[in-house]
Each structure stands twice: as C-alpha cells, then as structure tokens.
Scaffold this motif. Structure first.
Motif: not given
Length: 115
Positions: A78-86
């Motif tokens: 299972v993967s988690l793509q994280m964009n626009s990180l804050k």
C-alpha cells in the motif's frame, strides 16, 4: 507472522512531494483494510487514509485533494502519494493493516516538511 515495513519518508520543502510505501508479509492482505495514520509530536495518532477491497478510499479532511492512497494486492503493498505538502503534515507515518479484531502496525516513517 504479519509484518509491515514502511519506506520513503524524508525531508521535503513545503509544496513538495513524497511517496510512502508499505510492504506486508505473513498474510494475503487483499481482504484486509489497509491504510496510513500519522502522529505529530505531542498529538494523538490520527487517520490519514484507508482503503478496503474495491471500495472508495477514505481520507482525512486535512489531506483530501493532496494525498492519494493506492494498493497492489498482488504485491501486498500500500502506498501514499503526498503532494503539496504543508508544514503541518510533519509527523511519523504508520502503515496499518486490519481485519476483524486484528490490527498490525509498521515501525513508522518520519516525514518532515520544513523550509
């Protein structure tokens, strides 16, 4: 014995992207609910995203539109793509696999968002 191993954490600037992956072993995870949780310093662990079989993923309001969870049942990942990180996404991210009354956790992956 069920084991979950996360990879892919690190340091990123605000607005950047990271991808977390979790590899499971010891069971066929295709019928398990799998997901990601996170725990920031001084805070309780919170749900980030979960996915169960062919249903729609469930996301925390704070990450909707920025994070995407995906799974590969053939590879037990299972993967988690994280964009626009804050900045507020900084936390230890934990992979979770659950079925019935059983719940397993990975060791955690540090994600630090900092300028």
């Amino acid at each position: 014995q069920v084991q979950l191993v996360e990879s892919g954490g690190g340091l990123v600037q605000p607005g950047g992207s990271l991808r977390l992956s979790c590899a499971g072993s010891g069971s066929d995870f295709s019928v398990w609910r799998m997901g990601w949780y996170r725990q920031a310093p001084g805070k309780q662990r919170e749900l980030v995203a979960t996915t169960f079989r062919g249903g729609l993923p469930n996301y925390a309001d704070s990450v909707k539109g920025r994070f995407t969870i995906s799974r590969d049942n053939a590879k037990n990942t299972v993967s988690l793509q994280m964009n626009s990180l804050k900045l507020e996404d900084t936390a230890v991210y934990y992979c979770n696999a659950a079925i019935g009354f059983m719940s397993y956790w990975g060791q955690g992956a540090q994600v630090t968002v900092s300028s």
